[in-house]
Motif scaffolding. Structure first.
Motif, short mmCIF file in Angstrom:
data_model
loop_
_atom_site.label_atom_id
_atom_site.label_comp_id
_atom_site.label_asym_id
_atom_site.label_seq_id
_atom_site.Cartn_x
_atom_site.Cartn_y
_atom_site.Cartn_z
N SER A 142 1.26 4.09 -3.02
CA SER A 142 0.76 5.39 -2.79
C SER A 142 1.88 6.47 -3.14
N ARG A 202 0.87 -1.12 -0.10
CA ARG A 202 0.03 0.13 -0.18
C ARG A 202 0.86 1.28 -0.03
N GLN A 261 -3.60 6.45 -6.29
CA GLN A 261 -4.65 6.35 -5.04
C GLN A 261 -4.93 4.91 -4.76
N VAL A 262 -4.89 4.93 -3.20
CA VAL A 262 -5.31 3.60 -2.76
C VAL A 262 -6.24 3.74 -1.63
N ASP A 263 -7.34 3.57 -1.65
CA ASP A 263 -8.41 3.50 -0.61
C ASP A 263 -8.53 1.98 0.21
#
Length: 280
Positions: free
Chosen positions: A18, A14, A23-25
């Motif tokens: 990033s 992650r 974008q990492v949700d």
């Protein structure tokens, strides 16, 4: 990976993605073994996270993918939004790949054979320093013959497995005139059915040898559709693959789920495969 290591691997993946501006949700674990495969959303990138001890393998896989992308090979591609390289973070080797949504049923035998032929043709178009399949056999034989690496293997099975690996490797490699670059482990789990058609994944096993070494990883129906395949050689390669599989299962540090079952089953399938082999 164990839960604690898995959490560290997920966080390393992650954070790396990033930091690269994607974008990492959320993170979805797709596969967890000695290395982890993650899908990161909404950037929709596939991330492979391996212990840093596998850095060389990860770098080799990226190099194979980069070379094959230039010849339109039917393989999963690296993520085009970032540079084709392996990132190291928190003792993990991390690579970024294009995510492909699986579609439809399993790949039909004729389509499997077609993608095999296209992949082998593409592999003949690249220049790559890759090990010979006999190098893999040598590593397996070393594990079998070393009681410290395989302490629970009985003397009779150790002798059988060692002799079988040596004999099959010698027979298959006797004539190397037709050897070429191969995928190395193109079993059904390493073929994705996508909107682009079938694609091979897990390219770190790329090696040199006869095409039958690759074909022996596929269902038998596939081989019938591959023009020019030597069926006797394929049977010997299939037996060799079960020998390699068995050798890995008997290693003391093997982590395959249900290992006790597969230790016995692997040897049984090796014996069955040997019964089908023609004369060397």
């Amino acid at each position: 990976m164990e839960p604690l290591e898995l959490r560290r691997a997920v966080e390393a993946g992650r954070a790396t993605v990033s930091d690269l501006g994607l974008q990492v949700d959320d993170v979805v674990v797709i596969h967890n073994s000695d290395r982890v495969v993650l899908r990161l959303v909404p950037c929709d990138v596939l991330v492979r996270v391996a212990p840093s001890g596998q850095l060389a393998d990860a770098e080799f896989e990226v190099e194979v993918a980069h070379r094959l992308a230039g010849v339109d090979a039917p393989v999963a591609e690296l993520d085009p939004r970032v540079a084709p390289r392996v990132h190291v973070r928190d003792a993990f080797a991390i690579s970024l790949w294009t995510y492909y949504e699986p579609v439809g049923p399993e790949v039909a035998p004729a389509d499997y054979a077609d993608v095999f032929m296209r992949h082998h043709a593409a592999l003949r178009r690249i220049d790559l320093d890759a090990p010979h399949f006999t190098d893999r056999v040598a590593v397996a034989m070393k594990a079998v013959n070393d009681r410290e690496q395989s302490p629970e293997l009985s003397d009779s099975d150790r002798r059988f497995l060692s002799e079988t690996l040596g004999d099959l490797s010698a027979a298959i490699s006797a004539d190397q005139a037709g050897d070429q670059l191969l995928h190395g482990e193109p079993h059904p789990g390493n073929v994705l059915n996508t909107r682009r058609g079938p694609l091979f994944v897990d390219l770190a096993t790329c090696c040199r040898g006869p095409i039958e070494f690759d074909l022996a990883h596929a269902p038998e129906e596939v081989v019938k559709h591959y023009a020019g395949a030597d069926h006797d050689l394929t049977h010997r390669c299939r037996a060799l693959n079960w020998g390699l599989f068995s050798a890995w299962r008997w290693r003391r540090d093997d982590q395959m789920p249900d290992r006790a079952h597969w230790r016995v089953e692997g040897l049984n399938r090796l014996r069955t495969a040997l019964d089908r082999c023609g004369p060397a």
